[in-house]
Design an enzyme around this catalytic site. Structure first.
Site, short mmCIF file in Angstrom:
data_model
loop_
_atom_site.label_atom_id
_atom_site.label_comp_id
_atom_site.label_asym_id
_atom_site.label_seq_id
_atom_site.Cartn_x
_atom_site.Cartn_y
_atom_site.Cartn_z
N GLY A 170 -4.40 -5.27 -1.26
CA GLY A 170 -5.06 -4.02 -0.92
C GLY A 170 -5.18 -3.10 -2.12
N GLY A 172 -6.06 1.33 -2.95
CA GLY A 172 -6.40 2.65 -2.44
C GLY A 172 -5.86 3.72 -3.35
CB VAL A 177 -0.59 -3.75 -2.56
CG1 VAL A 177 0.61 -4.56 -2.08
CG2 VAL A 177 -0.31 -2.26 -2.40
CE LYS A 192 1.99 2.15 -3.00
NZ LYS A 192 2.59 2.96 -1.92
CG ASP A 286 0.96 9.19 5.30
OD1 ASP A 286 0.24 9.72 6.18
OD2 ASP A 286 0.49 8.51 4.37
#
Length: 438
Positions: A170, A172, A177, A192, A286
Site C-alpha cells: 500500500g 498513502g 508499505v 513502512k 485513528d
C-alpha cells in the site's frame, strides 16, 4: 473530439483520462470498471461519463458517497469546460479537445493512454508519462521502476538494508508499505517507509517515529507488532509484523456487510486491543476500518497504524484547538482538542467503525462542509438497523452508546463496551472470537 479528465488531486494525481465522443466510460475501484482507480473511498462502480451526445454527462452509479461537480452533489450533470468533479479522494478537471495532440506540450506528457502503459516491475502499476517527465522513474531497456518502488529496490537487487522486498502492500500519506523478509532472521515482515522527498517535515517525522516508539512498547496479540525503527539515506522505515489480513475498508468495498458473527468477533477483538492500549496509557486516535485488519481463514483481527497515537498526559505535537484523525470516525472532542482526548475517543471511533461495517455506509454523509461538521458535532447517524435488518436492536444500542456525542455518556472503557458486545454474542448463540497466545 474528446472530453479529458485530468486528476488534479487524489491517489492518481497527474493522470489523464481521455474519453472519445460517441463512447462511455465507467470509473470505480473494481476491475470491472472501464477505468479502475485505486481509491478506497470510491465504490466498485462509482460514476459514468457518457459522451454519446454533443456534451459529456457525468452520472452517479448509485455510489455510497456520491459525486460532486463544482462543489454541488449531483446524480447527473452535463459537463462544461473547466468543471471540477469530486468522487472519493479523487478530483478531476474537465476539458474538451478536438485532438489529444492539441492538449499542449505540458499536458500532452500526462496522456499515458496515447501509448501502451508501462508497468512498474515490482508493483505492476502503470507509470504515466507525467511521472516519467518528473525524472523519478528508473529505466533499463524496457523495464521500469516507479518512484515508490525505486526507493527500496533496484533492477539488480531487491535487498533494502538487510531486507528482501517482495511486494508493495500500500501507499498513502502515512508512507509506503512493503512485504519483505528480514534476511538475518528469515522473518517475514512489513516495512513502512517515509521518504524525505515526500515533504517530510519535522512534525511528520516526529509523528512517524512516534508510531514506532509508542507501539513498540505494546505487546498484544490483537495489535500489529512493531520490531524496530531505522533511518536510511532517503528517510525512515519501521519494521513491523506482517499480518496477511485485509483491511475492513477494502472488505466492505469488495464484499459489503459481513455476517453478524464476523462483525461481533471483530468488535470484540478490537475492544481487547483498545482495552490493553488504554491499560498502557495509550490512545490510538485513528481507529477506523482502514486500520483494522481481518484474516478470513481463521477469523483473526488486528489493530494497526498507531501513527496518531499518544500517551495520556504526554503532548503528541498537536496545538490547542487542533483535531487530527479521520473526521468520519472522529468524536466531537477530538475535533476541538486532539491533544487532550482520552480512551473514550477510541470507544467512539470503534463504534463508528462498527456502524460502517454493519450498515455498509459511512457514519456521516453530507453534501457540504457545514453538514459534515454538524454530523460530527451534533447529529446522530440514522439507526444502522435501517440499512441492515440483520442487526438486532441490542447491537444497535451498543453502537449508539459508543457513539454518544458526550464522552461521559459513552461506555466508560473499551472493556465495558466488550462486555456489552459479549452479551449480544451470547444471546444469539455466536461462538467467541478465536483465541491467540499473548
Amino acid at each position: 473530439m474528446f472530453v479529458v479528465l485530468t486528476a488534479a488531486a487524489g491517489p492518481e494525481r497527474g493522470e489523464v483520462i481521455p474519453i472519445e465522443q460517441g463512447t462511455k466510460l465507467s470509473i470505480g475501484r473494481s476491475s470491472s470498471a472501464g477505468r479502475k482507480v485505486r481509491d478506497t473511498h470510491l465504490s466498485r462502480l462509482h460514476l459514468e461519463v457518457d459522451f454519446t451526445g454533443q456534451r459529456a454527462v457525468v452520472r452517479d452509479l448509485d455510489s455510497r458517497n456520491g459525486i460532486y461537480v463544482n462543489g454541488d452533489k449531483t446524480k447527473q450533470r452535463t459537463l462544461a469546460q473547466g468543471d471540477r468533479i469530486l468522487a472519493g479522494e479523487q478530483v478531476w478537471d474537465v476539458s474538451y479537445v478536438d485532438d489529444l495532440l492539441t492538449l499542449g506540450d505540458e499536458t500532452e506528457e500526462t496522456v499515458s493512454f496515447l501509448d501502451q502503459p508501462n508497468p512498474c516491475e515490482l508493483c505492476g502499476r502503470s507509470i504515466t508519462l507525467a511521472t516519467f517527465a518528473d525524472g523519478q522513474v528508473l529505466e533499463r531497456d524496457t523495464r521500469y521502476l516507479c518512484p515508490d518502488c525505486s526507493t527500496v529496490v533496484t533492477f539488480d537487487s531487491r535487498e533494502f538494508h538487510g531486507f528482501e522486498v517482495h511486494q508493495k502492500l500500500g501507499a498513502g500519506a502515512a508512507g509506503l508499505v512493503y512485504r519483505a523478509t528480514q534476511l538475518v532472521l528469515g522473518r517475514e515482515v512489513a516495512l513502512k517507509i517515509l521518504r524525505k522527498r515526500d515533504g517530510l517535515t519535522p512534525r511528520a517525522e516526529a509523528r512517524f517515529l512516534g508510531e514506532a516508539a509508542t507501539i513498540s512498547k505494546l505487546d498484544h496479540p490483537r495489535i500489529v507488532k512493531v520490531y524496530d525503527a531505522c533511518r536510511f539515506p532517503g528517510g525512515y522505515f519501521i519494521v513491523m509484523e506482517y499480518f496477511p489480513g485485509k483491511d475492513l475498508q477494502a472488505l466492505i468495498e469488495d464484499h459489503g456487510t459481513p455476517s453478524l458473527a464476523i462483525a461481533l468477533s471483530i468488535g470484540l477483538q478490537m475492544c481487547d486491543a483498545l482495552a490493553y492500549a488504554a491499560s498502557e496509557g495509550v490512545v490510538h486516535r485513528d481507529v477506523k476500518p482502514a486500520n483494522i485488519l481481518y484474516r478470513a481463514k481463521d477469523g483473526i483481527a488486528k489493530l494497526s497504524d498507531f501513527g496518531l497515537a499518544k500517551r495520556i498526559g504526554v503532548s503528541a505535537g498537536t496545538r490547542d484547538g487542533e483535531g487530527i484523525g479521520t473526521p468520519c470516525y472522529m468524536p466531537p472532542e477530538q475535533v476541538h482538542d486532539a491533544r487532550n482526548v482520552d480512551h473514550r475517543a477510541d470507544v467512539y471511533s470503534l463504534g463508528a467503525s462498527l456502524y460502517h461495517l454493519l450498515s455498509g455506509r459511512y457514519p456521516i454523509i453530507a453534501s457540504t462542509l457545514h453538514e459534515f461538521m454538524t454530523g460530527i458535532l451534533e447529529k446522530d447517524p440514522p439507526p444502522l438497523e435501517r440499512f441492515n435488518p440483520q442487526v438486532p436492536p441490542e447491537l444497535g444500542d451498543v453502537v449508539r452508546k459508543a457513539m454518544r456525542k458526550k464522552a461521559a455518556e459513552r461506555f466508560e472503557s473499551a472493556l465495558a463496551m466488550r462486555e456489552a458486545l459479549d452479551l449480544v454474542r451470547r444471546k444469539h448463540g455466536i461462538a467467541p472470537p478465536p483465541k491467540l497466545a499473548p
